[in-house]
Design a protein around this motif. Sequence first.
Motif, PDB file in Angstrom:
ATOM      1  N   ALA A 282       0.913  -1.710  -0.293  1.00 50.67           N
ATOM      2  CA  ALA A 282       0.298  -0.503   0.225  1.00 50.67           C
ATOM      3  C   ALA A 282       0.692   1.168   0.191  1.00 50.67           C
ATOM      4  CB  ALA A 282      -0.838   0.129   0.999  1.00 50.67           C
ATOM      5  N   ASP A 283       0.418   2.761  -0.002  1.00 56.74           N
ATOM      6  CA  ASP A 283       0.951   3.320  -0.700  1.00 56.74           C
ATOM      7  C   ASP A 283       1.379   4.217   1.367  1.00 56.74           C
ATOM      8  OD1 ASP A 283       1.960   6.217  -0.482  1.00 56.74           O
ATOM      9  OD2 ASP A 283       0.644   6.566  -2.257  1.00 56.74           O
ATOM     10  N   PRO A 284       2.272   4.373   1.502  1.00 52.32           N
ATOM     11  CA  PRO A 284       2.503   5.024   3.057  1.00 52.32           C
ATOM     12  C   PRO A 284       1.285   6.040   3.603  1.00 52.32           C
ATOM     13  CG  PRO A 284       4.684   4.080   2.073  1.00 52.32           C
ATOM     14  CD  PRO A 284       3.575   3.701   1.346  1.00 52.32           C
ATOM     15  N   ALA A 285       1.616   6.847   2.312  1.00 49.52           N
ATOM     16  CA  ALA A 285       0.479   8.006   2.383  1.00 49.52           C
ATOM     17  C   ALA A 285      -0.834   8.080   2.932  1.00 49.52           C
ATOM     18  CB  ALA A 285       0.825   8.824   1.694  1.00 49.52           C
ATOM     19  N   HIS A 286      -0.839   6.707   2.068  1.00 53.14           N
ATOM     20  CA  HIS A 286      -2.819   6.765   2.402  1.00 53.14           C
ATOM     21  C   HIS A 286      -3.490   5.754   3.691  1.00 53.14           C
ATOM     22  CE1 HIS A 286      -3.075   9.437  -0.643  1.00 53.14           C
ATOM     23  NE2 HIS A 286      -1.917   8.344  -1.740  1.00 53.14           N
ATOM     24  N   VAL A 287      -1.690   4.807   4.280  1.00 54.20           N
ATOM     25  CA  VAL A 287      -2.029   4.136   5.726  1.00 54.20           C
ATOM     26  C   VAL A 287      -2.938   5.120   6.560  1.00 54.20           C
ATOM     27  CG1 VAL A 287      -1.281   2.404   7.023  1.00 54.20           C
ATOM     28  CG2 VAL A 287      -0.569   2.569   4.104  1.00 54.20           C
ATOM     29  N   TYR A 288      -4.136   4.810   7.049  1.00 51.48           N
ATOM     30  CA  TYR A 288      -4.147   6.198   8.192  1.00 51.48           C
ATOM     31  C   TYR A 288      -3.910   5.063   8.933  1.00 51.48           C
ATOM     32  CZ  TYR A 288      -5.132   9.442   4.242  1.00 51.48           C
ATOM     33  OH  TYR A 288      -5.316  10.175   3.249  1.00 51.48           O
ATOM     34  N   PHE A 289      -3.932   5.978  10.274  1.00 53.72           N
ATOM     35  CA  PHE A 289      -3.883   4.878  11.716  1.00 53.72           C
ATOM     36  C   PHE A 289      -4.508   5.976  13.225  1.00 53.72           C
ATOM     37  CE2 PHE A 289      -2.669   1.191  14.681  1.00 53.72           C
ATOM     38  CZ  PHE A 289      -3.651   0.487  14.491  1.00 53.72           C
ATOM     39  N   LYS A 290      -5.132   5.915  13.220  1.00 55.27           N
ATOM     40  CA  LYS A 290      -5.225   6.154  14.265  1.00 55.27           C
ATOM     41  C   LYS A 290      -5.510   5.541  15.840  1.00 55.27           C
ATOM     42  CE  LYS A 290      -8.179  10.155  15.986  1.00 55.27           C
ATOM     43  NZ  LYS A 290      -9.577  10.764  15.313  1.00 55.27           N
ATOM     44  N   VAL A 291      -4.828   5.619  16.958  1.00 61.67           N
ATOM     45  CA  VAL A 291      -4.750   5.034  17.657  1.00 61.67           C
ATOM     46  C   VAL A 291      -5.209   4.900  18.950  1.00 61.67           C
ATOM     47  CG1 VAL A 291      -2.747   3.724  19.559  1.00 61.67           C
ATOM     48  CG2 VAL A 291      -2.094   4.585  17.400  1.00 61.67           C
ATOM     49  N   VAL A 292      -5.768   6.518  19.047  1.00 57.51           N
ATOM     50  CA  VAL A 292      -6.530   6.149  20.511  1.00 57.51           C
ATOM     51  C   VAL A 292      -7.957   6.453  20.229  1.00 57.51           C
ATOM     52  CG1 VAL A 292      -7.251   8.324  22.617  1.00 57.51           C
ATOM     53  CG2 VAL A 292      -4.851   8.578  21.662  1.00 57.51           C
ATOM     54  N   PRO A 293      -8.549   5.265  20.590  1.00 53.57           N
ATOM     55  CA  PRO A 293      -9.861   5.472  20.282  1.00 53.57           C
ATOM     56  C   PRO A 293     -11.043   6.296  21.071  1.00 53.57           C
ATOM     57  CG  PRO A 293      -9.158   3.121  20.890  1.00 53.57           C
ATOM     58  CD  PRO A 293      -8.109   3.869  20.959  1.00 53.57           C
ATOM     59  N   THR A 294     -10.468   6.998  22.090  1.00 55.01           N
ATOM     60  CA  THR A 294     -11.402   8.104  22.159  1.00 55.01           C
ATOM     61  C   THR A 294     -11.392   9.456  21.595  1.00 55.01           C
ATOM     62  OG1 THR A 294     -10.146   8.075  23.911  1.00 55.01           O
ATOM     63  CG2 THR A 294     -12.031   7.761  24.702  1.00 55.01           C
ATOM     64  N   THR A 295     -10.772   9.056  20.777  1.00 58.98           N
ATOM     65  CA  THR A 295     -10.978  10.611  19.848  1.00 58.98           C
ATOM     66  C   THR A 295     -11.730  10.408  18.123  1.00 58.98           C
ATOM     67  OG1 THR A 295      -8.600  10.165  18.861  1.00 58.98           O
ATOM     68  CG2 THR A 295      -8.177  11.193  20.596  1.00 58.98           C
ATOM     69  N   ASP A 296     -12.252   9.582  18.219  1.00 56.52           N
ATOM     70  CA  ASP A 296     -12.971   8.863  17.804  1.00 56.52           C
ATOM     71  C   ASP A 296     -14.186   9.264  18.109  1.00 56.52           C
ATOM     72  OD1 ASP A 296     -15.126   8.259  15.821  1.00 56.52           O
ATOM     73  OD2 ASP A 296     -13.896   6.330  15.697  1.00 56.52           O
ATOM     74  N   VAL A 297     -14.906  10.287  17.385  1.00 56.14           N
ATOM     75  CA  VAL A 297     -16.813  10.419  18.237  1.00 56.14           C
ATOM     76  C   VAL A 297     -17.324   8.646  18.327  1.00 56.14           C
ATOM     77  CG1 VAL A 297     -17.805  11.465  16.138  1.00 56.14           C
ATOM     78  CG2 VAL A 297     -18.628  12.298  18.510  1.00 56.14           C
ATOM     79  N   ASN A 298     -16.653   8.455  17.256  1.00 60.83           N
ATOM     80  CA  ASN A 298     -17.669   7.155  17.453  1.00 60.83           C
ATOM     81  C   ASN A 298     -17.751   6.266  18.741  1.00 60.83           C
ATOM     82  OD1 ASN A 298     -19.557   7.443  15.034  1.00 60.83           O
ATOM     83  ND2 ASN A 298     -16.850   7.420  13.720  1.00 60.83           N
ATOM     84  N   ALA A 299     -16.775   6.234  19.009  1.00 61.73           N
ATOM     85  CA  ALA A 299     -16.782   5.679  19.941  1.00 61.73           C
ATOM     86  C   ALA A 299     -17.136   5.800  21.057  1.00 61.73           C
ATOM     87  CB  ALA A 299     -14.998   5.721  20.221  1.00 61.73           C
ATOM     88  N   THR A 300     -16.828   7.484  20.914  1.00 63.91           N
ATOM     89  CA  THR A 300     -17.862   7.694  21.800  1.00 63.91           C
ATOM     90  C   THR A 300     -19.346   7.583  22.497  1.00 63.91           C
ATOM     91  OG1 THR A 300     -17.118  10.105  21.899  1.00 63.91           O
ATOM     92  CG2 THR A 300     -15.443   9.148  23.080  1.00 63.91           C
ATOM     93  N   LEU A 301     -19.257   8.291  21.435  1.00 67.58           N
ATOM     94  CA  LEU A 301     -21.476   8.444  21.425  1.00 67.58           C
ATOM     95  C   LEU A 301     -21.216   6.675  20.961  1.00 67.58           C
ATOM     96  CD1 LEU A 301     -22.862  10.759  21.043  1.00 67.58           C
ATOM     97  CD2 LEU A 301     -22.766  10.014  18.054  1.00 67.58           C
ATOM     98  N   GLY A 302     -21.293   6.255  20.609  1.00 69.97           N
ATOM     99  CA  GLY A 302     -21.564   4.458  20.803  1.00 69.97           C
ATOM    100  C   GLY A 302     -21.389   4.410  22.580  1.00 69.97           C
ATOM    101  N   MET A 303     -20.246   4.938  22.765  1.00 69.15           N
ATOM    102  CA  MET A 303     -21.284   4.140  24.615  1.00 69.15           C
ATOM    103  C   MET A 303     -22.067   4.622  25.670  1.00 69.15           C
ATOM    104  SD  MET A 303     -17.315   3.569  26.683  1.00 69.15           S
ATOM    105  CE  MET A 303     -16.313   4.535  25.384  1.00 69.15           C
ATOM    106  N   SER A 304     -21.845   6.290  24.917  1.00 72.71           N
ATOM    107  CA  SER A 304     -22.972   7.120  25.480  1.00 72.71           C
ATOM    108  C   SER A 304     -24.904   6.820  25.508  1.00 72.71           C
ATOM    109  CB  SER A 304     -22.801   8.504  25.661  1.00 72.71           C
ATOM    110  OG  SER A 304     -23.014   8.687  23.840  1.00 72.71           O
ATOM    111  N   LEU A 305     -24.743   6.219  23.676  1.00 72.40           N
ATOM    112  CA  LEU A 305     -25.646   5.880  23.483  1.00 72.40           C
ATOM    113  C   LEU A 305     -26.171   4.341  24.020  1.00 72.40           C
ATOM    114  CD1 LEU A 305     -25.705   5.935  19.241  1.00 72.40           C
ATOM    115  CD2 LEU A 305     -27.149   7.791  21.034  1.00 72.40           C
ATOM    116  N   ALA A 306     -25.495   3.814  23.906  1.00 73.49           N
ATOM    117  CA  ALA A 306     -25.511   2.919  25.629  1.00 73.49           C
ATOM    118  C   ALA A 306     -26.453   2.806  26.395  1.00 73.49           C
ATOM    119  CB  ALA A 306     -24.881   1.548  25.730  1.00 73.49           C
ATOM    120  N   VAL A 307     -25.389   3.514  26.863  1.00 74.51           N
ATOM    121  CA  VAL A 307     -25.679   4.186  28.076  1.00 74.51           C
ATOM    122  C   VAL A 307     -26.969   5.281  28.419  1.00 74.51           C
ATOM    123  CG1 VAL A 307     -25.483   6.050  30.099  1.00 74.51           C
ATOM    124  CG2 VAL A 307     -23.553   4.608  29.511  1.00 74.51           C
TER     125      VAL A 307
END
Lengths: 287, 156
Positions: free
Chosen positions: A144-169
């Motif tokens: 793969a082209d290294p410039a196009h490999v995206y990788f975000k390590v901290v899940p809580t900086t993804d609004v999907n993760a936090t919103l997923g949890m808060s919706l469960a709550v």
Amino acid sequence: MAGNNPTSSEYIQHHLQNMTFGLHPENGLGLAHSAQEAQEMGFWAIHLDTMGWSIGLGVLFLWLFRSVAKSVSTGVPGGLQNFVEMMVEFVDNSVRETFHGKSKLIAPLSLTIFCWIFLMNLMDLVPVDFLPMLAQKIGAWFGADPAHVYFKVVPTTDVNATLGMSLAVFALIIFYSIRSKGLSGFLAELTLHPFNASNPFVQALLIPVNFLLEAVTLLAKPVSLALRLFGNLYAGELIFILIAMIGLWQLPLHFAWATFHILIITLQAFIFMMLTIVYLSMATEKH
Amino acid sequence: MNLNLTLIGQAIAFAVFVWFCMKFVWPPVMQALQERQKKIADGLDAASRATRDLELAQEQAAEQLKESKEQAAQIIEQAHKRANQMIEEARDNARLEGERMIESARGEIEQETQRAKEELRTQVAALAIQGAERILDSSIDEAKHRELVDKLAAEL
């Protein structure tokens, strides 16, 4: 830094882009090669990095606690058991102080929230380039082209993760409200407060107003829960990224910010847990 | 910041984690904590009970000691009394014995005196008769005067 000397904004954007997997209308099923492509995949795409790290960390947490729970002894506890018991007691005390009803779910829920969010936040302390670079090297190895490999390590900086949890709550809040007050009680709470009138006609007029106010109050809970955590961690991550761009001076600055960030990490995990308990106790208590 | 399937995935993962934690992590740890709490409470209970027992035992021991001391004093008292009594008794016995001996000695003396008197009496009678015989020189009817002299001797 990836590829052929990206600009600052490219570098930042690259760091803030998740590894998105989904069906692109033109390129078919696969990883998104840019933020634009990720956007075009629409709702039915998934962030592999967020899912991977969060599930991995959740499994790590559960494995750690489960391994202690399996061999738990009532005698003098060893090191790891001591730690686990400390966490369990800390959470149990917090729940006892705030939630006065009886529930088998609240305490383990709070423990999971606290530990899981803490672990996910903790990934923020890993130097920002370390894991993404590794991912790029692996991606390049697969062609793969290294410039196009995206990788975000901290899940809580993804609004999907936090919103997923808060919706469960949020679902739990509604479940507990209905269970303790009944559907009619829950609806009455939504429509008969805060404005109340003895005249039925006036009351009927007030119902939409009340409902509007109460619905905002209710919906604000999961949204604020999710956005508070997301915002704090996103901002923290962004500052780490900015610090990472200033050359040699980043070392002391990074250290200072990381030290400060330890506080934020723990605090945000604690706040998420406490607010969950508070919301659920509000849902079960009658006014 | 696209909202996408990750949202649902996260919610599901979260639910599964909570379920697992509720089912397999929380109960054993909590149970162990409660059991240990009970154990400690029992231990403290036992300790306080033991302290109470010890106090009781000490009290008992002190009481017993006091009792035995009293008993010993009593015994010594009794022994003293008995000793005094024995001394008194011995003294009495000795006095009685002495008296008895004195009595018997006196009796013996009496007897001896009696016998001496008897002897003396016979001798005096004979002597008197002899004297009278010599004075009167056979002018006396021996049988007649014998009675007289015997009567006289008996008056001695």
